[in-house]
Write a protein that holds these residues in place. Structure first.
Motif, PDB file in Angstrom:
ATOM      1  N   ALA A 154      40.544  44.232  33.867  1.00 19.20           N
ATOM      2  CA  ALA A 154      40.421  42.854  33.116  1.00 19.20           C
ATOM      3  C   ALA A 154      39.015  42.589  33.013  1.00 19.20           C
ATOM      4  CB  ALA A 154      41.312  41.978  33.940  1.00 19.20           C
ATOM      5  N   ILE A 155      38.452  42.733  34.180  1.00 16.81           N
ATOM      6  CA  ILE A 155      36.898  42.154  34.409  1.00 16.81           C
ATOM      7  C   ILE A 155      36.040  42.841  33.419  1.00 16.81           C
ATOM      8  CG2 ILE A 155      34.956  41.970  36.054  1.00 16.81           C
ATOM      9  CD1 ILE A 155      36.997  41.344  38.199  1.00 16.81           C
ATOM     10  N   LEU A 156      36.249  44.134  33.633  1.00 17.76           N
ATOM     11  CA  LEU A 156      35.184  45.332  33.087  1.00 17.76           C
ATOM     12  C   LEU A 156      35.485  45.064  31.316  1.00 17.76           C
ATOM     13  CD1 LEU A 156      35.579  48.455  35.038  1.00 17.76           C
ATOM     14  CD2 LEU A 156      33.826  47.033  35.008  1.00 17.76           C
ATOM     15  N   ALA A 184      36.804  42.398  29.994  1.00 20.37           N
ATOM     16  CA  ALA A 184      36.305  40.924  29.619  1.00 20.37           C
ATOM     17  C   ALA A 184      34.919  41.262  29.369  1.00 20.37           C
ATOM     18  CB  ALA A 184      36.648  40.035  30.489  1.00 20.37           C
ATOM     19  N   VAL A 185      33.913  41.764  30.462  1.00 21.34           N
ATOM     20  CA  VAL A 185      32.488  41.914  30.074  1.00 21.34           C
ATOM     21  C   VAL A 185      32.131  42.917  28.677  1.00 21.34           C
ATOM     22  CG1 VAL A 185      30.484  42.834  31.159  1.00 21.34           C
ATOM     23  CG2 VAL A 185      32.383  41.637  32.632  1.00 21.34           C
ATOM     24  N   TYR A 223      45.425  46.006  37.926  1.00 13.97           N
ATOM     25  CA  TYR A 223      45.213  44.587  37.351  1.00 13.97           C
ATOM     26  C   TYR A 223      44.141  44.057  37.640  1.00 13.97           C
ATOM     27  CZ  TYR A 223      50.257  45.137  37.703  1.00 13.97           C
ATOM     28  OH  TYR A 223      51.539  45.660  37.437  1.00 13.97           O
ATOM     29  N   GLY A 224      42.986  44.549  38.505  1.00 17.69           N
ATOM     30  CA  GLY A 224      41.843  43.974  38.920  1.00 17.69           C
ATOM     31  C   GLY A 224      40.702  44.235  38.095  1.00 17.69           C
ATOM     32  N   PHE A 225      40.175  45.415  38.082  1.00 12.09           N
ATOM     33  CA  PHE A 225      38.712  45.876  37.415  1.00 12.09           C
ATOM     34  C   PHE A 225      39.072  46.123  36.048  1.00 12.09           C
ATOM     35  CE2 PHE A 225      38.295  47.665  41.690  1.00 12.09           C
ATOM     36  CZ  PHE A 225      37.597  46.672  42.367  1.00 12.09           C
ATOM     37  N   LEU A 248      44.274  47.274  42.258  1.00 12.69           N
ATOM     38  CA  LEU A 248      42.915  46.717  41.381  1.00 12.69           C
ATOM     39  C   LEU A 248      42.801  47.598  40.336  1.00 12.69           C
ATOM     40  CD1 LEU A 248      40.607  46.283  44.627  1.00 12.69           C
ATOM     41  CD2 LEU A 248      41.830  44.685  43.340  1.00 12.69           C
ATOM     42  N   ALA A 249      43.159  49.099  40.243  1.00 16.00           N
ATOM     43  CA  ALA A 249      42.940  49.723  39.251  1.00 16.00           C
ATOM     44  C   ALA A 249      43.770  49.248  38.188  1.00 16.00           C
ATOM     45  CB  ALA A 249      43.118  51.110  39.581  1.00 16.00           C
TER      46      ALA A 249
END
Lengths: 351, 166
Positions: free
Chosen positions: B36-38, B40-41, B32-34, B29-30
């Motif tokens: 990308a989201i953080l 992008a935001v 590939y996950g978060f 998650l650290a």
């Protein structure tokens, strides 16, 4: 359409009422008194097999080491196959928490079996990855196309929750300056606890295992916070512990305040561990007790059983709703307090 | 410890698997996950900020263009008024000039006519004079011829003749 909906709901409720009755019939076959405490702890404890319904269960692999050396991997179904419940010298001791023991030895062998809780953790991790990896890929794809539009639907909800925890909990509690390296860990902690709590509320197979209500799990999470706080705490943090800003008599001849502060280092994660554990444990206990209440009252009389079933059913709905709230709240509180402790380990210079 | 439920006593196997599983999910998650989201935001936030800034600049520019166009319009109107004024002045001057010219021409024509009239008059006079002279000569001739016949009659004749002439 409305009528069909009501009929369907009615049938569903009827079914829900029938399930305990049927289960009770099973219980009667076993022919024993209902031991509520045993049932509850049985449901919440870790096990070498995953009970599905009736006498059906999934056998899980047992991985143990002989006291003489040498690892053994076998299905837990092997225990049931032999008459005395032993396999290669190992047996499950019901009197000692239902753990695997080796014959002739009093202490536990090394045991890294894939138990019910382990499988549940893997399922939860799978759910977590299923939520976040497609989300992240979507963002990457959209960004590569130069599209900055916000997502809709489920991805929007994921983003909202992520950003809420990131901005209003982690960033707010640790502080603008230091929060960045801790954000991924704390977000993982939050979503791990949140998903585990929610999945734990499911009564049937892919969920239902009581993971966050197990002290081992919360201990590990609390240790994570403890390590982050104390390894990355800066000079001011240690100075405030060992030489706090209090009158000299509080710290010089007898180091009263430093001792209190040192104890504080351990009580903070301990409180984290106990809070999450006790809340989840408590919620599960109440729900299971209410379910057991149905069986007990059916034993007393049919009329009482029927009426208590209705009452219990309503109470169960209420408790499950409450547990939904608690599931979020405990994940939130754990993350927030971890952030606060990490923030406290990075105090700025006093103005 | 012995008779405590298992959920209250840390279990090595569970701890081990929890640690491994948690580290794996944390790593995934650290990585590939978060982020990308953080990310992008964050990028979206920057994009929105930039868009707002651009919009504000565009607005300012638009206001500038508007002012400029208004200024141009005002200038055009002024110029128009000036041109009209000038045109009117030119018209007036042309009309005046034309009038003067016409007057002058008229006068000239009149003068020429007068001259011609004078010349005609002179011619006529000259004609009359020559005719008068001719007549006079003829009359004189006739008179002279009449004299040969008698005085009194001569005179009467002359008078009659003169009256005829007149």
């Amino acid at each position: 359409m409305q009528i069909i909906k009501y009929i369907r709901l009615g049938l569903f409720l009827l079914l829900m009422l029938l399930v305990p009755v049927a289960a009770m019939a099973n219980e009667d076959e076993a022919g024993g008194e209902i031991n509520v405490q045993e049932i509850i702890f049985d449901h919440m404890s870790d096990a070498y097999e995953w009970h599905l319904w009736g006498h059906t269960h999934i056998s899980l692999p047992v991985i143990v080491k002989h006291h003489e050396g040498g690892w053994e991997i076998f299905s837990s179904a092997r225990f049931h196959e032999s008459a005395d419940g032993t396999y290669k010298g190992f047996y499950i001791d019901k009197g000692r928490k239902g753990k695997v023991y080796e014959q002739g030895y009093e202490d536990r062998p090394w045991d890294v079996s894939i138990t019910k809780d382990v499988v549940q953790i893997w399922i939860n991790i799978f759910v977590l990855l299923l939520i976040f990896i497609p989300c992240a890929r979507w963002y990457k794809k959209r960004l590569a196309e130069g599209d900055h539009a916000a997502p809709k639907g489920f991805k929007g909800a994921v983003e909202m929750l992520t950003m809420y925890i990131h901005d209003d909990v982690i960033k707010a509690c640790i502080g603008e300056k230091h929060y960045r390296p801790y954000a991924p860990y704390l977000l993982t902690v939050f979503f791990f606890i949140f998903v585990t709590n929610l999945v734990g509320l499911l009564p049937i197979f892919p969920g239902g295992s009581n993971v966050t209500g197990n002290l081992s799990i919360t201990m590990l999470l609390a240790v994570g916070t403890f390590l982050l706080v104390n390894i990355f705490g800066n000079k001011e943090y240690w100075k405030e512990i060992l030489w706090p800003d209090v009158p000299m008599m509080m710290k010089c001849p007898v180091p009263l305040m430093p001792v209190v502060e040192l104890i504080g280092i351990f009580t903070k994660p301990f409180a984290l561990m106990m809070r999450l554990f006790a809340n989840m444990f408590g919620g599960h206990t109440v729900i299971l007790s209410l379910t057991c209440l149905i069986f007990i009252t059916w034993k007393v009389s049919t009329g009482m059983g029927a009426s208590m079933t209705v009452v219990s059913f309503l109470m169960l709905i209420f408790m499950n709703c409450l547990e939904l709230l608690v599931a979020f709240l405990q994940a939130y509180v754990f993350t927030m307090l971890s952030s606060v402790y990490i923030g406290l380990a990075h105090p700025g210079h006093h103005k | 410890m012995g008779n405590m439920p298992s959920i209250l006593t840390p279990d090595f196997g569970l701890l081990f698997w929890m640690l491994v599983s948690f580290l794996v999910v944390f790593f995934l998650l650290a990585k590939y996950g978060f982020p990308a989201i953080l990310g992008a935001v964050e990028e979206r936030k920057n994009f929105i900020d930039e868009s707002l800034k651009n919009a504000r600049e565009a607005n300012e520019k638009l206001a500038g263009v508007k002012a400029e166009s208004e200024k141009l319009l005002r200038e055009a109107r002024e110029k128009q008024a000036q041109i009209i004024k000038e045109a009117m002045a030119t018209r007036d001057s042309i009309v005046a000039e034309a009038r003067d010219k016409a007057q002058a021409e008229g006068r000239q024509l009149l003068e020429e006519a007068k001259k011609q009239i004078d010349a005609e008059k002179d011619n006529a006079l000259r004609d009359i004079r020559s005719q008068v002279a001719d007549l006079s000569v003829q009359i004189a001739e006739k008179v002279i011829r009449r004299q040969l016949s008698g005085d009194g009659e001569q005179e009467k004749y002359i008078e009659r003749m003169l009256e005829d002439v007149k």
